[in-house]
Design an enzyme around this catalytic site. Sequence first.
Site, PDB file in Angstrom:
ATOM      1  N   GLY A 253      48.187  44.150  27.982  1.00 64.34           N
ATOM      2  CA  GLY A 253      47.179  43.972  29.107  1.00 64.34           C
ATOM      3  C   GLY A 253      45.812  43.073  28.478  1.00 64.34           C
ATOM      4  O   GLY A 253      44.826  42.642  29.035  1.00 64.34           O
ATOM      5  N   GLU A 287      52.822  45.731  23.746  1.00 69.54           N
ATOM      6  CA  GLU A 287      53.431  44.906  24.650  1.00 69.54           C
ATOM      7  C   GLU A 287      52.798  43.910  25.369  1.00 69.54           C
ATOM      8  O   GLU A 287      52.461  43.643  26.672  1.00 69.54           O
ATOM      9  CB  GLU A 287      54.016  45.840  25.893  1.00 69.54           C
ATOM     10  N   PRO A 288      52.032  43.035  24.498  1.00 73.91           N
ATOM     11  CA  PRO A 288      51.293  41.841  25.253  1.00 73.91           C
ATOM     12  C   PRO A 288      52.386  40.959  25.883  1.00 73.91           C
ATOM     13  O   PRO A 288      53.306  40.570  25.279  1.00 73.91           O
ATOM     14  CB  PRO A 288      50.465  41.061  23.857  1.00 73.91           C
ATOM     15  N   ARG A 290      50.499  38.281  28.987  1.00 71.96           N
ATOM     16  CA  ARG A 290      49.755  37.151  28.892  1.00 71.96           C
ATOM     17  C   ARG A 290      48.965  36.457  27.757  1.00 71.96           C
ATOM     18  O   ARG A 290      49.031  35.384  27.935  1.00 71.96           O
ATOM     19  CB  ARG A 290      48.688  37.708  29.957  1.00 71.96           C
ATOM     20  N   TYR A 328      45.699  36.585  43.435  1.00 73.13           N
ATOM     21  CA  TYR A 328      44.614  37.531  42.647  1.00 73.13           C
ATOM     22  C   TYR A 328      42.888  36.707  42.719  1.00 73.13           C
ATOM     23  O   TYR A 328      42.312  37.397  42.000  1.00 73.13           O
ATOM     24  CB  TYR A 328      44.923  37.609  41.209  1.00 73.13           C
ATOM     25  N   CYS A 356      51.727  25.391  54.278  1.00 75.29           N
ATOM     26  CA  CYS A 356      50.950  25.771  55.569  1.00 75.29           C
ATOM     27  C   CYS A 356      50.240  27.055  55.565  1.00 75.29           C
ATOM     28  O   CYS A 356      50.817  27.873  56.458  1.00 75.29           O
ATOM     29  CB  CYS A 356      51.824  25.549  56.644  1.00 75.29           C
ATOM     30  N   GLU A 357      49.223  27.180  54.393  1.00 73.78           N
ATOM     31  CA  GLU A 357      48.504  28.516  54.446  1.00 73.78           C
ATOM     32  C   GLU A 357      47.109  28.181  53.653  1.00 73.78           C
ATOM     33  O   GLU A 357      46.954  27.285  53.075  1.00 73.78           O
ATOM     34  CB  GLU A 357      49.206  29.658  53.692  1.00 73.78           C
ATOM     35  N   TYR A 385      52.721  34.609  34.138  1.00 74.09           N
ATOM     36  CA  TYR A 385      52.725  34.903  35.395  1.00 74.09           C
ATOM     37  C   TYR A 385      52.496  33.638  36.359  1.00 74.09           C
ATOM     38  O   TYR A 385      51.939  33.578  37.188  1.00 74.09           O
ATOM     39  CB  TYR A 385      51.520  35.887  35.762  1.00 74.09           C
TER      40      TYR A 385
END
Length: 432
Positions: A253, A287-288, A290, A328, A356-357, A385
Amino acid sequence: MTADPSAADLIAARPHLPMHAMDGLLLEGVPLNAIADALGTPVWVYGAGTMRARYRRLAAALAGLDAHIHYAVKANDHLAVLRVFGQAGAGADVVSEGEMRRAMAAGIAPARIVFSGVGKTAHELRAALENGLAQINVESPAELEMLSAIAAATGRTAEIVLRINPDVDAGTHAKITTGRADNKFGIPYAEAAALYRHAAGLPGIAPVGLALHIGSQILSLAPYHAAYARAAELVRALRAAGLAVSRVDCGGGLGIGYGDEAGASPEAFAGALSRAFAGLGVSLIVEPGRWLVGPAGVLLASVVLVKGHGRFVVLDAAMNDLVRPAMYDAWHGIVPVSAVDARAAGVAVDIVGPVCETGDTFARSRLLAPLREGARVAILDAGAYGAVMSSTYNARPLAPIALVDGERWATIRERQSHAALWEGETMPDFLG
Ligand SMILES: *Cc1c(COP(=O)(O)O)cnc(C)c1O
C-alpha cells in the site's frame, strides 16, 4: 495539489529521468527517443536499475527488523520485472494461480511466495499446496474449510495466516481502500480470534499468524499505525489464549508521489512496523507493489493531432493502455520527450486518447508546450497498475515493452499483431 507541477519540476524530482539537451528525456542511461524510434509508440519503458535502487532502499530501511519483502506481483507481472526483484532478494505476493505460475516461471522459489486473495478457488488452493507455497493468506471461514479439506485429502499441511479486516480507513481513493469493515476483504476483527482457534484444530492447517492489507497509494502513516496497533493487540490476545503466533504479514500500500507530493517514506514505514511489532518476537512480511515499480516505468506516446483550436491534444496511447486516469481519476505527470518542448511555456490543454469514450482522458487543463503532430510525450510513474491493466478495447493491440538497465535496453514484449487480437476466436459452423 494546488497548481500542477511544471514539466521541468517533474523531471527535476526524478533523477532516473535525466533530460539531455540533444537526446531529450532519458530513462536511466537510454534516450527514450531511441526506444520510440525502434519500437514505435505507444510503448512502455521500465528501468531495471530504478527498480533495484528502490528495492535496496526499502530493504535497507527494514534492515533492523525481521522483515521480508514479497513484491506484489499484480502491480507489474512481467517476467523480467519479477526476475529483477527476485534477483534482488524479494519473494512474491500473488493473488491468482496465474501470478503464482508467473512468479515461478521468473525463478522465484515457491518457498518465497505467499498467496493472497478474497476468492481463491479450490483448484488454486490445490495448486498452491502442490507447489509448496510458503503461506496462504486465508480471508474467510469458507476458504479455511475448503483449504483444510484439500490439505487433509492430499496429506499436506498448509501454513496459513488469517487476513483480518482492521476496519481502518486508509484515506485513499474508494476503489483502492481495502481495510474498512464494509470492504469485501479479510475476516472481521471481532471474529478473528475465534476463527484462529478453530483453525488450530483443523486437519491440514497450521495457523502461524495474521495478515492485513488496508489499501493502496497510502501517503500518510496514520492508517498504518492504527491498523498495525490492532494487529499487535490481536497477537497479544491470541497468545494470552494459549495460541502460537509467529508471523504478521503487514501487506503493501505504500504510496508514491505522482505529482509534487512526497511519496511514502520507507524509513517512516519501517518506524511504524517497529513501533507496533518490536518486542513481540514476530517475523514480518511486507508486500509493496506500487512503491517498488511505479516510478520505474513510463508510457511513451506520440501526438496524433491537435483539435478544437488547440484545446485537445490527441495521443496514440489511450485508456486501453493506461486505465488509471479513467478508472481512478488518477493524476500522472505528462512531459515532452524533447528538451526544447519541456522548457517551453505551456498552454492549458486536455490530453486525450483516441478511444470512443469521454473517459479516455489522461489530463484536463494541463499546461503543456504547444506540440506538433508526431511530438512525443512521456506519461510518468506508469510502472505500476499500467500494462497489467491494459486491454485491447477498440481492437487496439497491446503496446510493446522495453526494459532499460543503465545504458542497455532490450525489447521484453513485442507489439501485439492485429491477427493476434482474434487468435483463439472461432466461427461456429452455423454461421457458414
Ligand atoms: C494489491 C496488494 C498489495 C500491493 O499493493 P500496493 O499498493 O501496490 O503496494 C499487497 N498485498 C495485497 C494483499 C494486495 O492485494
